[in-house]
Enzyme design. Structure first.
Site, PDB file in Angstrom:
ATOM      1  N   HIS A 204      -0.847 -37.075 -19.570  1.00 14.81           N
ATOM      2  CA  HIS A 204      -1.612 -37.991 -20.134  1.00 14.81           C
ATOM      3  C   HIS A 204      -2.277 -37.548 -21.328  1.00 14.81           C
ATOM      4  O   HIS A 204      -2.537 -38.402 -22.307  1.00 14.81           O
ATOM      5  CB  HIS A 204      -2.568 -38.243 -19.058  1.00 14.81           C
ATOM      6  CG  HIS A 204      -2.164 -38.927 -17.893  1.00 14.81           C
ATOM      7  ND1 HIS A 204      -2.835 -39.000 -16.794  1.00 14.81           N
ATOM      8  CD2 HIS A 204      -1.152 -39.406 -17.570  1.00 14.81           C
ATOM      9  CE1 HIS A 204      -2.199 -39.698 -15.559  1.00 14.81           C
ATOM     10  NE2 HIS A 204      -0.955 -39.895 -16.199  1.00 14.81           N
ATOM     11  N   ARG A 311       7.161 -51.938 -23.796  1.00 13.56           N
ATOM     12  CA  ARG A 311       6.802 -51.375 -22.296  1.00 13.56           C
ATOM     13  C   ARG A 311       5.891 -52.476 -21.478  1.00 13.56           C
ATOM     14  O   ARG A 311       5.017 -52.315 -21.677  1.00 13.56           O
ATOM     15  CB  ARG A 311       6.272 -50.179 -22.400  1.00 13.56           C
ATOM     16  CG  ARG A 311       7.286 -49.087 -23.231  1.00 13.56           C
ATOM     17  CD  ARG A 311       6.343 -47.655 -23.128  1.00 13.56           C
ATOM     18  NE  ARG A 311       7.153 -46.689 -23.858  1.00 13.56           N
ATOM     19  CZ  ARG A 311       7.051 -46.236 -25.015  1.00 13.56           C
ATOM     20  NH1 ARG A 311       6.284 -46.701 -25.771  1.00 13.56           N
ATOM     21  NH2 ARG A 311       7.920 -45.221 -25.467  1.00 13.56           N
ATOM     22  N   ARG A 351      11.640 -54.576 -22.075  1.00 11.79           N
ATOM     23  CA  ARG A 351      12.032 -53.853 -20.837  1.00 11.79           C
ATOM     24  C   ARG A 351      11.285 -54.301 -19.726  1.00 11.79           C
ATOM     25  O   ARG A 351      10.099 -54.469 -19.665  1.00 11.79           O
ATOM     26  CB  ARG A 351      11.621 -52.294 -21.091  1.00 11.79           C
ATOM     27  CG  ARG A 351      12.230 -51.479 -19.908  1.00 11.79           C
ATOM     28  CD  ARG A 351      12.030 -49.923 -20.089  1.00 11.79           C
ATOM     29  NE  ARG A 351      10.724 -49.409 -20.228  1.00 11.79           N
ATOM     30  CZ  ARG A 351      10.278 -48.364 -20.633  1.00 11.79           C
ATOM     31  NH1 ARG A 351      11.279 -47.548 -20.656  1.00 11.79           N
ATOM     32  NH2 ARG A 351       8.979 -47.904 -20.372  1.00 11.79           N
ATOM     33  N   GLU A 449      19.728 -43.852 -18.861  1.00 10.33           N
ATOM     34  CA  GLU A 449      18.498 -42.788 -18.789  1.00 10.33           C
ATOM     35  C   GLU A 449      18.959 -41.868 -17.669  1.00 10.33           C
ATOM     36  O   GLU A 449      18.463 -40.756 -17.395  1.00 10.33           O
ATOM     37  CB  GLU A 449      17.433 -43.114 -18.844  1.00 10.33           C
ATOM     38  CG  GLU A 449      17.057 -44.308 -17.963  1.00 10.33           C
ATOM     39  CD  GLU A 449      15.873 -44.750 -17.994  1.00 10.33           C
ATOM     40  OE1 GLU A 449      14.786 -44.338 -18.665  1.00 10.33           O
ATOM     41  OE2 GLU A 449      15.660 -46.115 -17.414  1.00 10.33           O
ATOM     42  N   ASN A 472      13.910 -39.331 -23.130  1.00  7.02           N
ATOM     43  CA  ASN A 472      13.106 -38.602 -22.357  1.00  7.02           C
ATOM     44  C   ASN A 472      13.666 -38.526 -20.931  1.00  7.02           C
ATOM     45  O   ASN A 472      13.701 -37.305 -20.274  1.00  7.02           O
ATOM     46  CB  ASN A 472      11.651 -39.535 -22.181  1.00  7.02           C
ATOM     47  CG  ASN A 472      11.186 -39.674 -23.572  1.00  7.02           C
ATOM     48  OD1 ASN A 472      11.645 -39.172 -24.462  1.00  7.02           O
ATOM     49  ND2 ASN A 472      10.132 -40.366 -23.806  1.00  7.02           N
ATOM     50  N   ASP A 473      13.985 -39.541 -20.262  1.00  8.20           N
ATOM     51  CA  ASP A 473      14.379 -39.149 -18.659  1.00  8.20           C
ATOM     52  C   ASP A 473      15.887 -38.634 -18.633  1.00  8.20           C
ATOM     53  O   ASP A 473      16.332 -38.190 -17.690  1.00  8.20           O
ATOM     54  CB  ASP A 473      14.328 -40.713 -18.180  1.00  8.20           C
ATOM     55  CG  ASP A 473      12.898 -41.039 -17.449  1.00  8.20           C
ATOM     56  OD1 ASP A 473      12.437 -39.916 -17.052  1.00  8.20           O
ATOM     57  OD2 ASP A 473      12.682 -42.089 -16.979  1.00  8.20           O
ATOM     58  N   ARG A 483       9.508 -33.244 -16.684  1.00 10.53           N
ATOM     59  CA  ARG A 483       8.845 -33.362 -18.111  1.00 10.53           C
ATOM     60  C   ARG A 483       7.416 -33.355 -18.243  1.00 10.53           C
ATOM     61  O   ARG A 483       7.097 -33.239 -19.411  1.00 10.53           O
ATOM     62  CB  ARG A 483       9.609 -34.290 -18.996  1.00 10.53           C
ATOM     63  CG  ARG A 483       9.318 -35.823 -18.578  1.00 10.53           C
ATOM     64  CD  ARG A 483      10.171 -36.826 -19.199  1.00 10.53           C
ATOM     65  NE  ARG A 483      10.243 -38.198 -18.609  1.00 10.53           N
ATOM     66  CZ  ARG A 483       9.344 -39.062 -18.941  1.00 10.53           C
ATOM     67  NH1 ARG A 483       8.581 -39.070 -20.006  1.00 10.53           N
ATOM     68  NH2 ARG A 483       9.252 -40.149 -18.517  1.00 10.53           N
ATOM     69  N   CYS A 520      15.688 -45.196 -27.869  1.00 10.96           N
ATOM     70  CA  CYS A 520      14.471 -45.343 -27.798  1.00 10.96           C
ATOM     71  C   CYS A 520      13.381 -44.336 -27.055  1.00 10.96           C
ATOM     72  O   CYS A 520      12.249 -44.463 -27.025  1.00 10.96           O
ATOM     73  CB  CYS A 520      14.065 -46.610 -27.019  1.00 10.96           C
ATOM     74  SG  CYS A 520      14.767 -46.339 -25.323  1.00 10.96           S
TER      75      CYS A 520
END
Length: 589
Positions: A204, A311, A351, A449, A472-473, A483, A520
């Site tokens: 966060h 998002r 998305r 992903e 990322n994923d 992660r 992305c």
């Protein structure tokens, strides 16, 4: 004082130089005493009043969010409000007061310690890290009980003397507390960077730091114990280094770097209207990642060719400190239309709802043993078909007002694609019957992903109109690391040979099938990897608007023929040192 250097995880770029301001956990200083029988209920009410005060404070934080505040902050405030409402926090300490006659502070700390111990035994790294959210909420209640408000600047004897620029050092910093640092009576605070003991690249604090564009280093373990109040501190958000009590020579070197970086940022602004074309004439599409329609002006200001990733989950998550309520079709439609109109004819890729794992809609989403591998993203949507249908209808309706594309996250199976396309067709049929306009030819794409999707890509290219690689994923699943867990964050490596080969093959297969392919994830906005991705054949990048101009500059200085040849050699390499060295050499071409 002796100078020393600490290493951590760089999460937000830049250099900050200022005085250390320590946030000490209130739990360390609580009083421990027994309450007489006749005062027990009064002590219970004291804790209840403190919890109510924090609820009220969270509500005020939400309603008072500045227009320029990162959208993630609202979602994080929601999470803290939900934790505060949980009986394990709002009721269990009251039982401790009644049963053991502990004072309110002691009862709360006892309960939090017990919960923290339970979280420490959980195998899943993501769930283990959630204990810090619980501790942050408890800190807020303790501050009310002890009468110690959050101090966000040192006290100065001379009121006319401006405070020095401040580096916040803490074991952890909640997003709500970061908001307190952000703004005071409409004026900017002197908070310019932060350092935390815990956290990972996508924790966060890291997300908020990047949104605020504030230099930050996390996962430093002992920083809050080793750094003392008012120490001079340098935060190097590029290298992941914190220098405490630097020598005059080091201080001057870093100040010179700050000046150089400020000048470079100023020069970048001149590139806003310059097309992103390589030195040998290849046009590259640069898109923006956004969370809410209000992010569109920043995307346009940076010269984005469109939105590559809207998002949509932030429409569902950032809904005040009250119980979460799923937005209805009309509300979603208005937000999607607002974004489409704001982008002035440029394409907007929306998305579909991507919740679960590190983005829970509510507390029940935490019950899975491993949420990163559980009911999330498209799996969640297909399990809630009515909710999914409402979102699809809203997106389709917005497509009547400009170019819209639908992006489906976390696909792994052909039947998931088929079920999703069936849902989209059902939404279209309903709108046709209601004579509601929408784009009949709206494109539908897949996020790649999950390694299985990348390895079985022919299943996808036959069914989809475009692809977007969520690095990322993809890296998380390919390397089997969480992660957001700072203890294994050093294993998160975008230059791992398996990662590079999988990304390169996905781009090649997609292009061979005639599909547009974008990246992305965080890799798209990392200028150190721009030429590598270009050499792999990538022609569409989507990133945070703040990263766009720096990436454009790298593209303008790239000879595509040269980097393509060098990249082929990199993809054949296996040794980490060899790959890292070759990628560095790409920057000098």
């Amino acid at each position: 004082m002796a100078s020393f250097l600490l290493h951590g995880i760089p999460v937000s770029r830049g250099i900050a130089i200022g005085r250390a301001h320590l946030l000490t956990p209130a739990a360390l200083d609580v009083k421990h005493y027994l309450v007489p029988e006749e005062q027990v209920e009064a002590e219970v009410r004291r804790l209840q009043d403190a919890i109510a005060a924090v609820h009220h404070n969270l509500q005020e934080l939400w309603t008072g969010l500045p227009k320029d505040a990162p959208t993630e902050l609202g979602a994080f405030i929601d999470v803290h409000a939900l934790i505060l409402s949980d009986p394990m926090i709002s009721e269990a300490p009251l039982d401790i007061i009644r049963a053991r006659h502990y004072n309110a502070e002691w009862a709360l700390v006892t309960q939090i310690d017990e919960l923290s111990a339970q979280f420490d035994e959980i195998e899943d790294p993501y769930l283990r890290e959630r204990k810090y959210d619980i501790q942050q909420v408890a800190e807020r209640v303790l501050k009310v009980l002890t009468g110690t408000a959050l101090t966000v600047a040192p006290v100065f004897t001379d009121e006319d003397q401006p405070p020095p620029q401040m580096i916040v050092v803490a074991h952890d910093i909640s997003p709500a507390d970061m908001l307190a640092f952000r703004d005071r009576d409409g004026a900017s605070r002197s908070f310019i960077g932060f350092v935390t003991d815990v956290g990972g690249q996508n924790s966060h604090t890291a997300i908020v730091a990047r949104s605020l564009d504030i230099p930050a280093v996390v996962g430093m373990d002992q920083a809050s114990r080793l750094i003392e109040q008012d120490d001079w501190v340098i935060v190097d958000g590029d290298a992941g280094v914190v220098i405490c009590n630097p020598s005059q020579l080091v201080l001057e070197q870093y100040r010179a770097r700050q000046i150089t970086m400020a000048k470079a940022r100023k020069r970048l602004l001149k590139l806003k209207k310059t097309p992103a074309i390589t030195r040998d004439g290849t046009a590259i599409t640069l898109l923006a990642n956004i969370e809410l329609p209000d992010d569109c002006p920043a995307a346009l200001e940076a010269g984005a060719n469109g939105v590559g990733l809207f998002r949509s989950e932030f429409l569902f998550m950032g809904r005040g400190a009250q119980a979460l309520r799923i937005p209805d079709e009309e509300e979603q439609f208005e937000q999607y239309r607002k974004a489409v109109l704001a982008m002035k004819g440029r394409p907007v890729t929306i998305r579909t709802l991507d919740v679960g794992a590190d983005k829970p809609l509510d507390q029940t989403d935490h019950t899975a043993l491993n949420p990163a591998l559980g009911l999330r993203a498209i799996r969640y949507c297909l399990a809630e078909p009515q909710m999914f249908l409402v979102q699809l209808r809203a997106i389709l309706r917005a497509s009547a007002f400009g170019k819209v594309r639908i992006l489906i996250p976390m696909l792994a199976h052909a039947f998931e694609i088929d079920q999703t396309m069936g849902m989209i067709e059902q939404a279209k049929t309903q709108l046709r019957e209601e004579k509601v306009r929408f784009d009949e030819g709206i494109e539908v794409g897949a996020m790649i992903e999950i390694p299985a999707a990348a390895l079985a890509l022919p299943l996808f290219v036959r069914r989809m109109d475009f692809l977007s690689i969520g690095t990322n994923d993809l890296i998380q699943y390919l390397l089997a690391i969480d992660r957001v867990d700072y203890e294994v964050a050093h294993l998160y490596n975008p230059l791992h040979p398996a990662v590079l080969q999988l990304i390169a093959s996905t781009i090649a297969t997609g292009h061979k099938a005639g599909l547009d392919v974008a990246v992305c994830g965080e890799m798209a906005g990392d200028v150190k990897l721009t030429r590598l991705l270009l050499g792999m054949g990538l022609r569409e990048f989507s990133m945070h608007p703040a990263q766009l101009l720096a990436v454009k500059q790298e593209i303008l200085n790239t000879d595509l023929g040269v980097v393509t040849t060098r990249t082929r050699r990199i993809l054949r390499a296996m040794e980490p040192g060899e790959i890292a060295s070759a990628v560095e050499q790409l920057q000098t071409l």
